[in-house]
Design a protein around this motif. Structure first.
Motif, PDB file in Angstrom:
ATOM      1  N   GLY A 378       0.816  -1.215   0.000  1.00  0.00           N
ATOM      2  CA  GLY A 378       0.000   0.000   0.000  1.00  0.00           C
ATOM      3  C   GLY A 378       0.846   1.260   0.000  1.00  0.00           C
ATOM      4  O   GLY A 378       0.598   2.188  -0.795  1.00  0.00           O
ATOM      5  N   PHE A 379       1.859   1.335   0.852  1.00  0.00           N
ATOM      6  CA  PHE A 379       2.726   2.506   0.878  1.00  0.00           C
ATOM      7  C   PHE A 379       3.480   2.656  -0.448  1.00  0.00           C
ATOM      8  O   PHE A 379       3.668   3.779  -0.946  1.00  0.00           O
ATOM      9  CB  PHE A 379       3.720   2.403   2.039  1.00  0.00           C
ATOM     10  CG  PHE A 379       3.162   2.847   3.356  1.00  0.00           C
ATOM     11  CD1 PHE A 379       3.095   4.194   3.686  1.00  0.00           C
ATOM     12  CD2 PHE A 379       2.682   1.926   4.268  1.00  0.00           C
ATOM     13  CE1 PHE A 379       2.582   4.611   4.902  1.00  0.00           C
ATOM     14  CE2 PHE A 379       2.167   2.335   5.491  1.00  0.00           C
ATOM     15  CZ  PHE A 379       2.109   3.680   5.812  1.00  0.00           C
ATOM     16  N   GLY A 380       3.907   1.554  -1.022  1.00  0.00           N
ATOM     17  CA  GLY A 380       4.602   1.615  -2.301  1.00  0.00           C
ATOM     18  C   GLY A 380       3.717   2.146  -3.410  1.00  0.00           C
ATOM     19  O   GLY A 380       4.179   2.893  -4.287  1.00  0.00           O
ATOM     20  N   ALA A 381       2.426   1.784  -3.367  1.00  0.00           N
ATOM     21  CA  ALA A 381       1.498   2.269  -4.380  1.00  0.00           C
ATOM     22  C   ALA A 381       1.325   3.788  -4.259  1.00  0.00           C
ATOM     23  O   ALA A 381       1.308   4.514  -5.272  1.00  0.00           O
ATOM     24  CB  ALA A 381       0.163   1.559  -4.241  1.00  0.00           C
ATOM     25  N   CYS A 382       1.211   4.290  -3.034  1.00  0.00           N
ATOM     26  CA  CYS A 382       1.081   5.733  -2.848  1.00  0.00           C
ATOM     27  C   CYS A 382       2.331   6.471  -3.312  1.00  0.00           C
ATOM     28  O   CYS A 382       2.251   7.526  -3.953  1.00  0.00           O
ATOM     29  CB  CYS A 382       0.794   6.045  -1.377  1.00  0.00           C
ATOM     30  SG  CYS A 382      -0.854   5.558  -0.819  1.00  0.00           S
ATOM     31  N   ILE A 383       3.499   5.921  -2.967  1.00  0.00           N
ATOM     32  CA  ILE A 383       4.753   6.557  -3.374  1.00  0.00           C
ATOM     33  C   ILE A 383       4.886   6.555  -4.880  1.00  0.00           C
ATOM     34  O   ILE A 383       5.318   7.546  -5.498  1.00  0.00           O
ATOM     35  CB  ILE A 383       5.949   5.839  -2.712  1.00  0.00           C
ATOM     36  CG1 ILE A 383       5.914   6.048  -1.194  1.00  0.00           C
ATOM     37  CG2 ILE A 383       7.272   6.339  -3.283  1.00  0.00           C
ATOM     38  CD1 ILE A 383       6.936   5.227  -0.435  1.00  0.00           C
ATOM     39  N   SER A 384       4.471   5.464  -5.524  1.00  0.00           N
ATOM     40  CA  SER A 384       4.595   5.387  -6.992  1.00  0.00           C
ATOM     41  C   SER A 384       3.641   6.357  -7.673  1.00  0.00           C
ATOM     42  O   SER A 384       3.954   6.909  -8.740  1.00  0.00           O
ATOM     43  CB  SER A 384       4.318   3.959  -7.466  1.00  0.00           C
ATOM     44  OG  SER A 384       2.984   3.573  -7.166  1.00  0.00           O
ATOM     45  N   GLN A 385       2.503   6.622  -7.062  1.00  0.00           N
ATOM     46  CA  GLN A 385       1.598   7.623  -7.612  1.00  0.00           C
ATOM     47  C   GLN A 385       2.248   8.999  -7.585  1.00  0.00           C
ATOM     48  O   GLN A 385       2.103   9.794  -8.518  1.00  0.00           O
ATOM     49  CB  GLN A 385       0.286   7.661  -6.820  1.00  0.00           C
ATOM     50  CG  GLN A 385      -0.732   6.630  -7.225  1.00  0.00           C
ATOM     51  CD  GLN A 385      -2.072   6.870  -6.553  1.00  0.00           C
ATOM     52  OE1 GLN A 385      -2.175   7.577  -5.545  1.00  0.00           O
ATOM     53  NE2 GLN A 385      -3.127   6.271  -7.113  1.00  0.00           N
ATOM     54  N   ASP A 399       7.112   0.992 -11.580  1.00  0.00           N
ATOM     55  CA  ASP A 399       6.988   2.136 -10.667  1.00  0.00           C
ATOM     56  C   ASP A 399       6.547   1.678  -9.275  1.00  0.00           C
ATOM     57  O   ASP A 399       7.061   2.151  -8.253  1.00  0.00           O
ATOM     58  CB  ASP A 399       5.979   3.134 -11.212  1.00  0.00           C
ATOM     59  CG  ASP A 399       6.460   3.774 -12.502  1.00  0.00           C
ATOM     60  OD1 ASP A 399       7.694   3.866 -12.684  1.00  0.00           O
ATOM     61  OD2 ASP A 399       5.611   4.176 -13.312  1.00  0.00           O
ATOM     62  N   HIS A 400       5.614   0.738  -9.260  1.00  0.00           N
ATOM     63  CA  HIS A 400       5.094   0.246  -7.992  1.00  0.00           C
ATOM     64  C   HIS A 400       6.206  -0.458  -7.198  1.00  0.00           C
ATOM     65  O   HIS A 400       6.347  -0.265  -5.982  1.00  0.00           O
ATOM     66  CB  HIS A 400       3.927  -0.715  -8.239  1.00  0.00           C
ATOM     67  CG  HIS A 400       3.184  -1.075  -6.995  1.00  0.00           C
ATOM     68  ND1 HIS A 400       2.180  -2.023  -6.983  1.00  0.00           N
ATOM     69  CD2 HIS A 400       3.282  -0.617  -5.710  1.00  0.00           C
ATOM     70  CE1 HIS A 400       1.710  -2.134  -5.766  1.00  0.00           C
ATOM     71  NE2 HIS A 400       2.352  -1.276  -4.979  1.00  0.00           N
ATOM     72  N   ASN A 401       6.991  -1.266  -7.888  1.00  0.00           N
ATOM     73  CA  ASN A 401       8.087  -1.988  -7.220  1.00  0.00           C
ATOM     74  C   ASN A 401       9.106  -1.009  -6.635  1.00  0.00           C
ATOM     75  O   ASN A 401       9.594  -1.183  -5.511  1.00  0.00           O
ATOM     76  CB  ASN A 401       8.762  -2.936  -8.204  1.00  0.00           C
ATOM     77  CG  ASN A 401       9.806  -3.806  -7.545  1.00  0.00           C
ATOM     78  OD1 ASN A 401       9.488  -4.643  -6.701  1.00  0.00           O
ATOM     79  ND2 ASN A 401      11.058  -3.620  -7.921  1.00  0.00           N
ATOM     80  N   ALA A 402       9.400   0.069  -7.404  1.00  0.00           N
ATOM     81  CA  ALA A 402      10.336   1.079  -6.903  1.00  0.00           C
ATOM     82  C   ALA A 402       9.767   1.787  -5.689  1.00  0.00           C
ATOM     83  O   ALA A 402      10.489   2.113  -4.732  1.00  0.00           O
ATOM     84  CB  ALA A 402      10.650   2.079  -8.005  1.00  0.00           C
ATOM     85  N   GLY A 403       8.443   2.048  -5.689  1.00  0.00           N
ATOM     86  CA  GLY A 403       7.802   2.691  -4.549  1.00  0.00           C
ATOM     87  C   GLY A 403       7.835   1.808  -3.312  1.00  0.00           C
ATOM     88  O   GLY A 403       8.043   2.294  -2.191  1.00  0.00           O
ATOM     89  N   ILE A 404       7.664   0.495  -3.480  1.00  0.00           N
ATOM     90  CA  ILE A 404       7.723  -0.434  -2.332  1.00  0.00           C
ATOM     91  C   ILE A 404       9.080  -0.354  -1.657  1.00  0.00           C
ATOM     92  O   ILE A 404       9.185  -0.317  -0.425  1.00  0.00           O
ATOM     93  CB  ILE A 404       7.405  -1.868  -2.800  1.00  0.00           C
ATOM     94  CG1 ILE A 404       5.927  -1.997  -3.193  1.00  0.00           C
ATOM     95  CG2 ILE A 404       7.762  -2.879  -1.715  1.00  0.00           C
ATOM     96  CD1 ILE A 404       5.553  -3.318  -3.813  1.00  0.00           C
ATOM     97  N   ARG A 405      10.127  -0.322  -2.459  1.00  0.00           N
ATOM     98  CA  ARG A 405      11.483  -0.309  -1.887  1.00  0.00           C
ATOM     99  C   ARG A 405      11.830   1.033  -1.232  1.00  0.00           C
ATOM    100  O   ARG A 405      12.815   1.111  -0.498  1.00  0.00           O
ATOM    101  CB  ARG A 405      12.494  -0.649  -2.971  1.00  0.00           C
ATOM    102  CG  ARG A 405      12.316  -2.086  -3.487  1.00  0.00           C
ATOM    103  CD  ARG A 405      13.391  -2.487  -4.444  1.00  0.00           C
ATOM    104  NE  ARG A 405      13.222  -3.858  -4.897  1.00  0.00           N
ATOM    105  CZ  ARG A 405      14.051  -4.491  -5.714  1.00  0.00           C
ATOM    106  NH1 ARG A 405      15.138  -3.847  -6.155  1.00  0.00           N
ATOM    107  NH2 ARG A 405      13.829  -5.725  -6.088  1.00  0.00           N
ATOM    108  N   LYS A 406      11.013   2.052  -1.491  1.00  0.00           N
ATOM    109  CA  LYS A 406      11.226   3.341  -0.820  1.00  0.00           C
ATOM    110  C   LYS A 406      10.400   3.474   0.444  1.00  0.00           C
ATOM    111  O   LYS A 406      10.546   4.457   1.187  1.00  0.00           O
ATOM    112  CB  LYS A 406      10.874   4.490  -1.771  1.00  0.00           C
ATOM    113  CG  LYS A 406      11.806   4.603  -2.973  1.00  0.00           C
ATOM    114  CD  LYS A 406      11.357   5.739  -3.884  1.00  0.00           C
ATOM    115  CE  LYS A 406      12.247   5.859  -5.111  1.00  0.00           C
ATOM    116  NZ  LYS A 406      11.790   6.956  -6.015  1.00  0.00           N
ATOM    117  N   ALA A 407       9.500   2.538   0.689  1.00  0.00           N
ATOM    118  CA  ALA A 407       8.590   2.638   1.841  1.00  0.00           C
ATOM    119  C   ALA A 407       9.359   2.533   3.155  1.00  0.00           C
ATOM    120  O   ALA A 407      10.367   1.825   3.254  1.00  0.00           O
ATOM    121  CB  ALA A 407       7.539   1.539   1.765  1.00  0.00           C
ATOM    122  N   SER A 408       8.868   3.236   4.164  1.00  0.00           N
ATOM    123  CA  SER A 408       9.444   3.178   5.507  1.00  0.00           C
ATOM    124  C   SER A 408       8.336   3.470   6.504  1.00  0.00           C
ATOM    125  O   SER A 408       7.726   4.545   6.462  1.00  0.00           O
ATOM    126  CB  SER A 408      10.584   4.192   5.649  1.00  0.00           C
ATOM    127  OG  SER A 408      11.099   4.184   6.959  1.00  0.00           O
TER     128      SER A 408
END
Length: 880
Positions: A378-385, A399-408
């Motif tokens: 869920g956090f990765g999806a928001c970051i990718s948006q 994009d979604h995969n990159a957002g997941i790896r940025k989640a904290s």
């Protein structure tokens, strides 16, 4: 695994439709869940577990709870949800759950036939299924967040770009386990028991790498899952190999504990490795309910073992936020769980959630990780948006995969953050966000407790939470890290034999020395120069005493320092004793030879002692240098790395640099003695032992040819065999010397005492004649009163003996006198012969009594005695 990969590749073309678009403008993100809802399909793990398990139900419940919280923006567990921007329109959905059975492609096949749009996949909690899913995720750009996976290929961007894990990776886990072992005092001798699946081969290598870094000695033993008991790759064979090594700390790596656990327990029981003397550590793959199956061997193996995991916070703190929220859930979530429950009522392992599920069952293994995995999607999806560079209405899987790896965020397992990408790891949990625990498995009713923990967010140090209860019921770990390996100590029987032989030889040397001393004035011993016989006895005593430092080791109660001293004492005793014996033999023969050369009036001790002194000093200097610069030290050398078998021996850095010169020094008197024995072979046996010395040298060469190869071959193989070689040599050398030098003299002494005649020996030429150094000596042992020596100048020629009046060996001859004259027709000759009549008669008796012959010996004695008594005129034979 290869077959499954082929199946996957064939199914890729019919995989999920519309997978390129992760989620559309409505922000809905469908997530597929994979969890183990049964242990095995259609079969029970007899004696351990039934098919049913609540693990899958618990993980499904945790995923639905995460979906609910993210959809409602409930920040009770994850505070960061409240900080999500209004622009984030993502909502999570969990439309389907798949039964991820270990070693089964059923979940993959079910997914391949599904026609739904997919946003991401979460789970499973095992490596085989994770590996299969990561292939599909890579092929169709669908993010996969595993709850646990160790396989290094899954986190390699070269093969699987779209795989991430909320669980620490293999390298981190291996380091933590290695640190825990050292923390528990298991600082050496670690055995890794693993199956031959790819991931467990990686576990062995990763853990072995960490142990190598920490300088901990380890071995590994592998087994095939489906092998029978006596197969070379069976669990029993693998356990037997560890038993042979003696290692008492065993780390068990299993891809599926339900397949191999009972086999391990049965093998441990049969091999005597289940009695509390071993410490078992489970490398994460374990289920605490295994020990509750009622199997005695399984329960016995489980109790007192450690299970290293990243636990949910409720394992550590039952009052954690996640635990409280879990217990607050009601019937609506129970119904949602049962609605998605993939096991049909007519299938094995059917176990739906009861009404009070959240109140009676605490979150099971992997449940907290599943909660965090869904949250990271869920956090990765928001970051990718927010970060999508193109159409925000259609975020790609990349994009979604990159957002997941940025989640904290702060999740159920602590701070969830993916570490920085490195050359060998991508998308794995950051090391400093993980909480580790050592679960102490206990007998009923308690079953388990958190005994130790490691909070990587603070100090990276293991700390005790509760005293660890080991298999023997104590709080102290097994004292031995390893069964005491074969040390190859010297056997008691051989030690006693060696010391007995040494004592026997020493006693023989003492008896010979005392006999010589008591009978030193008898003509047999007086003629043999007792001073040298004393030296031979002393040298034999010293030489055989070298057996003592060889007869000790740690088992004898000696310390390493004492053994070091014993090591260096051996060459001292051997070399000096040997040199004393052969130097004495050489000097004795050389003195006689010089007398018979008629070159000096008198041969004193100092005239012939210098070679012996030089040899002794040379050996002494070499031994001192060796002792000071590179002394022999007691070392225990491991001759079998696997079993730990060792052998103790004396070593130095460069012993041959000192040993070879020492051997050369020892050979010099041996060679000189042989040469001198040859030169005096025609001398009466009363004065020399030439024949016996030849026999002595031959016998001792034979001893060397037998003993030395045995010692060299068995030096690092058998202490007993090597010791036998040494005592055979160290006993044979002095004993043969004593027997061949003193026994003939004892026989001659006995014959003389009993008045026995041994017959005349003729060394050279005819009866009554002998030639020495060009001088012809004639005489008769049967009635001739004197001997005449004829020289070219018609003047008397006198030979003098190598001795001094004060020497004991010649005192019995000081009363004798002789005269040498060439005037056979002169009246003065009659007078001189009459004066010498009595000494000549005495000499003849001594010569024959000692087994000597006529001719040369009469001349020698008659000519030599004059020098032994300075009061006798050398020309007339009269006393002055």
């Amino acid at each position: 695994m290869a077959t499954l990969s082929v199946i996957l590749l064939l199914l890729l073309t019919i995989l999920i439709r519309n997978a390129i678009a992760a989620f559309g403008s409505d922000g809905v993100c469908p997530i597929y869940l994979f969890a183990p809802f049964v242990y095995r399909s259609g079969a029970k793990c007899t004696g351990i577990l039934a098919d049913e398990t609540t693990i899958g139900l618990s993980q499904l419940a945790a995923a639905l709870l995460a979906v609910k919280h993210f959809k409602t923006r409930n920040s009770s567990v994850v505070p960061e949800i409240a900080t999500l921007p209004d622009s984030c329109t993502v909502t999570l959905e969990l439309p389907v759950a798949f039964n991820a059975i270990f070693f089964s492609s059923g979940s993959i096949q079910a997914l391949a036939s599904d026609n739904s749009t997919l946003c991401a996949m979460v789970g499973p909690y095992d490596d085989p299924t994770s590996a299969d899913l990561s292939v599909m995720a890579q092929a169709h750009s669908i993010p996969l967040v595993t709850t646990k996976s160790y396989d290094l290929i899954i986190v390699s961007d070269m093969y699987h770009q779209f795989s991430s894990s909320v669980h620490p990776d293999l390298l981190t886990s291996s380091r933590v386990i290695a640190e825990y072992l050292v923390y528990k005092g298991r600082t050496n001798f670690i055995a890794i028991l693993h199956d031959v699946t790819p991931v467990n081969l990686q576990r062995r290598e990763a853990l072995g790498l960490q142990l190598d870094t920490m300088q901990v000695k380890w071995i590994s033993s592998s087994f095939a899952l489906e092998s029978q008991m006596q197969d070379p790759r069976s669990v029993y064979t693998a356990m037997k190999r560890i038993k042979e090594s003696g290692y008492r700390t065993i780390v068990i790596c299993q891809a599926n504990p339900w397949f191999s656990y009972q086999k391990i327990a049965d093998a441990a029981e049969e091999l005597g490795m289940n009695n509390g003397g071993h410490f078992y550590v489970w490398f994460d793959e374990f289920e605490k309910s295994i020990g509750q199956g009622g199997n005695a061997n399984v329960s016995k193996l489980t109790e007192g073992s450690a299970w290293i995991i990243t636990p949910p916070m409720e394992y550590v703190n039952k009052d954690s936020v996640f635990s409280k929220v879990w217990m607050e859930q009601g019937q609506d979530l129970v119904d949602a769980v049962n609605e998605l429950y993939p096991i049909t009522p007519d299938s094995p392992g059917y176990l739906p959630a009861p009404e009070n599920f959240f109140q009676t069952i605490i979150p099971e293994l992997g449940s907290a990780h599943m909660f965090d995995a869904v949250m990271s999607v869920g956090f990765g999806a928001c970051i990718s948006q927010e970060t999508a560079a193109t159409d925000r209405a259609a975020v790609s899987g990349l994009d979604h995969n990159a957002g997941i790896r940025k989640a904290s965020f702060q999740g159920a397992t602590g701070r969830v953050r993916f570490g920085a990408d490195t050359f060998d790891r991508k998308g794995t949990r950051a090391e400093d966000t993980v909480y580790w625990a050592a679960v102490n498995l206990l007998p009923p009713p308690k079953m388990f407790q958190i005994s130790d923990f490691l909070d990587a967010t603070e100090e990276h140090v293991w700390m005790e939470a509760e005293p660890f209860i080991y298999a023997d019921g104590s709080t102290s770990p097994p004292e031995l890290l390893r069964d005491i390996p074969e040390q190859n100590y010297l056997s008691t029987f051989l030690r006693a034999l060696g010391l007995a032989l040494m004592g026997m030889t020493m006693l023989a040397a003492i008896i010979c020395l005392m006999w010589v001393f008591v009978c030193r004035k008898h003509k047999v011993l007086a003629a043999s120069q007792p001073i040298f016989l004393y030296m031979i006895c002393f040298g034999c005593f010293v030489q055989t005493s070298a057996i003592l430092p060889l007869s000790v080791d740690e088992n004898f109660g000696w310390s390493v320092k004492q053994l070091d001293q014993a090591c260096m004492a051996f060459p001292w005793l051997l070399a000096l004793g040997y040199i004393i014996v052969y130097s004495a033999l050489f000097t004795k023969l050389w003195r006689v030879n010089k007398v018979l050369q008629f070159t000096r009036r008198q041969i004193k001790m100092q005239h012939v002692a210098w070679p012996m002194t030089l040899l002794f000093l040379a050996a002494l200097v070499m031994l001192i240098i060796w002792t000071l610069l590179d002394p022999l030290r007691w070392t225990r050398v491991e001759i079998n790395e696997f079993t730990g078998e060792s052998i103790g021996k004396c070593e130095s850095n460069n012993s041959f640099a000192y040993f070879i010169p020492l051997v050369v020094i020892m050979l010099i008197p041996t060679v000189l003695t042989c040469i001198m024995a040859y030169k005096t072979k025609d001398v009466d046996d009363s004065y020399t032992e030439s024949w016996w010395i030849f026999i002595l040298v031959v016998v001792q060469i034979e001893v060397i040819l037998v003993a030395v190869p045995v010692i060299i071959i068995l030096n690092e193989e058998s202490t007993d065999g090597k010791y036998l070689g040494f005592i055979f040599m160290l006993w044979s050398f002095p004993m043969t010397t004593l027997c061949l030098i003193f026994v003939p003299k004892m026989a001659a002494y006995r014959n003389d005492i009993l008045g026995l005649s041994v017959g005349a020996k003729y060394k050279r030429g005819e009866r009554g004649q002998s030639r020495v150094s060009g001088v012809t000596v004639s005489g008769s042992t049967s009635g001739v009163k004197a001997s005449a020596v004829t020289a070219s100048n018609n003047r008397p020629v006198v030979s003098s003996l190598v001795s001094e009046p004060e020497e004991d060996q010649w005192k019995n001859l000081q009363t004798e006198s002789t005269a040498v004259s060439h005037q056979s027709n002169d009246r003065n000759a009659d007078r001189q012969l009459q004066k010498a009549e009595n000494p000549a008669r005495n000499y003849r008796q001594g010569s024959h009594g000692a087994g000597g012959g006529p001719g040369l010996n009469n001349a020698a004695s008659l000519g030599l005695v004059a020098a032994s008594n300075p009061c006798i005129d050398e020309t007339t034979g009269e006393k002055e």
